[in-house]
Design a protein around this motif. Structure first.
Motif, mmCIF file in Angstrom:
data_model
loop_
_atom_site.group_PDB
_atom_site.id
_atom_site.type_symbol
_atom_site.label_atom_id
_atom_site.label_comp_id
_atom_site.label_asym_id
_atom_site.label_seq_id
_atom_site.Cartn_x
_atom_site.Cartn_y
_atom_site.Cartn_z
ATOM 1 N N ASP A 94 0.815 -1.212 0.000
ATOM 2 C CA ASP A 94 0.000 0.000 0.000
ATOM 3 C C ASP A 94 0.851 1.266 0.000
ATOM 4 N N ARG A 95 2.114 1.166 -0.457
ATOM 5 C CA ARG A 95 2.914 2.354 -0.747
ATOM 6 C C ARG A 95 2.698 2.829 -2.185
ATOM 7 N N VAL A 97 -0.615 3.897 -4.624
ATOM 8 C CA VAL A 97 -2.056 4.132 -4.714
ATOM 9 C C VAL A 97 -2.556 3.590 -6.046
ATOM 10 N N ASN A 106 -7.976 -0.063 -1.743
ATOM 11 C CA ASN A 106 -7.214 0.025 -0.499
ATOM 12 C C ASN A 106 -6.980 -1.317 0.173
ATOM 13 N N SER A 133 1.255 12.046 -3.264
ATOM 14 C CA SER A 133 0.219 12.258 -2.253
ATOM 15 C C SER A 133 -0.548 13.562 -2.444
ATOM 16 N N SER A 138 -2.913 9.557 1.046
ATOM 17 C CA SER A 138 -2.065 8.607 1.754
ATOM 18 C C SER A 138 -1.745 7.384 0.912
ATOM 19 N N GLY A 139 -0.460 6.987 0.957
ATOM 20 C CA GLY A 139 -0.034 5.767 0.298
ATOM 21 C C GLY A 139 0.808 5.960 -0.935
ATOM 22 N N LEU A 141 3.682 6.868 -1.866
ATOM 23 C CA LEU A 141 5.126 7.048 -1.745
ATOM 24 C C LEU A 141 5.845 6.603 -3.010
ATOM 25 N N ARG A 433 2.457 8.016 3.995
ATOM 26 C CA ARG A 433 1.567 6.861 4.107
ATOM 27 C C ARG A 433 1.163 6.696 5.559
ATOM 28 N N PRO A 465 3.365 8.151 10.568
ATOM 29 C CA PRO A 465 3.268 7.928 9.123
ATOM 30 C C PRO A 465 4.647 7.922 8.473
ATOM 31 N N GLU A 466 4.792 7.118 7.437
ATOM 32 C CA GLU A 466 5.999 7.156 6.614
ATOM 33 C C GLU A 466 5.964 8.406 5.736
ATOM 34 N N THR A 467 7.110 8.997 5.501
ATOM 35 C CA THR A 467 7.179 10.185 4.651
ATOM 36 C C THR A 467 8.262 10.017 3.592
#
Length: 671
Positions: A94-95, A97, A106, A133, A138-139, A141, A433, A465-467
């Motif tokens: 889910d990195r 979209v 999702n 994003s 979200s997601g 990346l 994400r 969250p991952e950035t």
């Protein structure tokens, strides 16, 4: 992958009479990078497009058939059709979209797959590489994959009110038979279509002549659409899409495991109500709204060991997406295309085992609301694009602490049209994400250790969250009359570096004898991925060629060493020739992939390989066979035994290879 855009039969006839008209894959129209229609080769972002013609020519069974020779893009997972997952620039799950007709996909549940769709229902695939994003939330990346299904307008011929299409085919690698029935109509302001496709196949054969275990499946897919053009640029649409599959495979379906074999029944369905409003000549409104419902359900009854264990996994999404573009000029401050909107979606998941809640896939939900604004400012030869997005998400699970957080994702790019043929650009983009529901809240048993002792999931509601922060430079090139009158050459070269913070990984505490272990998702990694990507297309009307190449590397900046699942260096070349007078197209593709040994240890290197495909299509342009189409192809012509990087994890290679030689034939008639 770069796809050649084949002209329609009428356009080919005109081209034969008037001379070739060059059309390259970078001439395709896409809205994925900016949410406004633009020619792919003019966008200041790396976007690749697969057109309807290329989809039909490839006769795809799965995602890998469409993505495998696209720069920086792979299909992660074993050669089982419904378990492959897209991977962009080394990032998957889910990195990335994924959207089908604007509907977010999702679903994410361990190794069960993610995207469930028959590719023959698609009219176009757009892939945006790099963080996205700002426009998609979200997601994103790794990037965004936008899939669009066929419309009635794609199927009806000029002046036609009703049409029917019957098609079928055979593929030798898994002895698959498939058939499809489609009908489309247009009556005044109304139009619509209905289509159903069924497939049945055995286990794939690999390049060494062995059967790939548990790769057989039977599936059925359906699509229905109804559209109403109200008038003055206002249109309403209703669509329904479904997919079902029956298969016997491991519960961890995209791994090489041969334990815990289950009979799986899978269903995917989505409903979408859309509205478009773009009055002719109005600069204020170019608006689109989509309200949708999506549901994925997987039922698994274990047969090895044959203990009757029954697992159900359900994931539903309700969403609303609103956007508009307003265009205006501010004198010396340039011309503006202001795109703004909001999207909101609610996900709910639940897992059960023998009708009791399954904590490994906890009952949980999340709501994410996003607001975004992007301004593309034209200042003479320069286009400056500035944008920002605000997201807030709330997550909760039964019996556990809820959480909420928010994130702002900015973007800036500058493109310069130096000459008619040269347009360099620079861009900076951020993405994030939100932690997944299972990462936050999973409990229960991960795997057994010794009799009576286990490794347990431990929830972590404090995950951040991952950035991702991406810097990119590139150049778009376009030429006419290069080697022949009215030919066309398009190319894009880009280089990027993306830095990631707070990567989420499952940290497994190794158990000792008679002591339970733990598995917990934690923010543990800083990482960097950088690379170079190139794509080009050349077309004279008769001859066409496409070229794509990428070289990527990944670095674990917390612990040192390389990242897992970074694609190997690769290059792809497609050459083709159109016999314009007869509607015949002949060609071939070559995919060359380098050895990849820059991987975390313990792991074995993936050997380099080369794959040769041939294809031929015949769609008569006149005579009694107009409306018929024949597609022939041979994938992996030399039956090469190879393994893709994306599913070879571990220190010991699996006992089988990827799909071997595949002879394909498809016949279609339209009446």
């Amino acid at each position: 992958m770069l796809s050649a855009v084949l002209l329609s039969a009428s356009a080919l006839t005109a081209a034969a009479q008037e001379g070739p008209v060059g059309v390259t894959p970078l001439d395709a129209v896409t809205a994925t990078a900016t949410r406004t229609p633009e020619v792919a080769g003019d966008v200041a972002a790396p976007v690749s497009v697969v057109t309807r013609e290329e989809i039909e020519r490839r006769q795809p069974q799965n995602l890998n058939d469409l993505l495998r020779d696209m720069p920086g893009v792979e299909a992660d997972g074993l050669p089982r059709n419904s378990v492959m997952q897209p991977q962009i620039r080394g990032l998957g799950d889910d990195r990335v979209v994924v959207r089908i007709d604007g509907v977010r996909q999702n679903f994410s549940s361990g190794h069960r797959g993610r995207l469930f769709l028959d590719p023959l229902l698609l009219r176009q695939v757009d892939v945006l590489r790099g963080p996205g994003s700002l426009l998609y939330g979200s997601g994103a990346l790794g990037g965004v994959i936008s899939l669009r299904t066929v419309d009635a307008a794609d199927l009806l011929r000029p002046g036609e009110a009703v049409t029917g299409i019957v098609s079928g085919g055979y593929q030798s690698a898994n002895d698959q038979l498939y058939g499809s029935l489609t009908s489309a109509f247009r009556s005044g302001a109304l139009d619509g279509l209905a289509s159903v496709t069924g497939r049945t196949g055995k286990n794939y054969r690999d390049g060494a002549g062995n059967r790939i275990p548990f790769s057989a499946a039977d599936s059925v897919a359906g699509l229905a659409k109804l559209g109403w053009t109200v008038g003055d640029g206002f249109r309403l649409g209703l669509s329904a899409l479904g997919f079902g599959e029956n298969a016997t495979l491991p519960s961890s379906a995209n791994t090489t495991s041969t334990s815990n074999i289950v009979k799986r029944r899978l269903r995917q369905q989505q409903l979408a109500l859309s509205a478009e409003y773009a009055p002719e000549g109005s600069p204020w409104f170019d608006a689109r709204a989509v309200a949708y419902y999506a549901d994925v359900g997987i039922d698994e009854r274990r047969v090895v060991p044959n203990d009757g264990r029954f697992d159900s996994t359900d994931y539903t999404t309700l969403g609303l997406d609103l956007q508009n573009t307003t265009r205006f000029a501010l004198g010396a401050f340039g011309r503006h295309a202001l795109t703004y909107g909001l999207d909101i979606f609610h996900d709910a998941q639940e897992g059960r085992r023998n009708n009791v809640l399954r904590p490994e896939f906890p009952k949980a939900d999340q709501t994410i609301l996003g607001l975004y604004l992007q301004d593309a400012i034209s200042l003479g030869a320069f286009t400056l694009t500035l944008g920002a997005r605000f997201d807030r998400y709330e997550q909760s699970a039964d019996g556990q602490s809820g959480r909420s957080d928010s994130r702002v994702s900015p973007k800036a790019s500058l493109a310069w049209q130096v000459t008619e043929w040269l347009a360099p650009y620079v861009a900076y983009t951020e993405a994030f994400r939100a932690p997944g529901l299972t990462e936050l809240y999973a409990t229960g048993v991960h795997f057994p250790v010794f009799p009576g002792f286990f490794n347990f999931f431990v929830p972590n509601p404090d995950l951040r969250p991952e950035t991702a922060k991406n810097k990119e430079v590139g150049v778009n090139l376009r030429f006419r009359d290069v080697f022949a009158p009215r030919d066309s050459l398009r190319a894009r070269l880009s280089a990027f570096q993306t830095d990631f913070d707070d990567f989420i990984e499952l940290v497994v505490t190794q158990p000792s004898p008679f002591v339970n272990g733990t598995t917990q998702a934690r923010n543990v990694t800083r990482a960097r991925i950088r690379g170079v990507e190139f794509e080009a297309g050349y077309d004279t009307g008769r001859w066409f060629a496409t070229l794509g190449a990428s070289a990527l590397e990944g670095e674990n900046r917390s612990e040192g060493g390389p990242l897992a699942n970074i694609p190997a260096q690769k290059a792809s070349l497609t050459l083709g020739y159109r016999v314009l007078e007869t509607g015949l197209v002949l060609g071939g593709r070559v995919l060359a992939v380098a050895t990849q040994d820059d991987k975390p240890q313990p792991s074995y290197p993936t050997s380099g390989y080369g794959i040769v495909d041939l294809f031929a299509s015949w769609a008569p342009v006149d005579g009694p066979l107009v409306g018929w189409r024949l597609d022939l192809g041979v994938d992996n012509l030399f039956d090469h035994a190879y393994r893709r990087l994306s599913w070879d994890g571990g220190a010991t290679p699996p006992a089988f290879y990827d799909v071997g030689r595949n002879v394909k034939i498809a016949l279609r008639t339209q009446f």
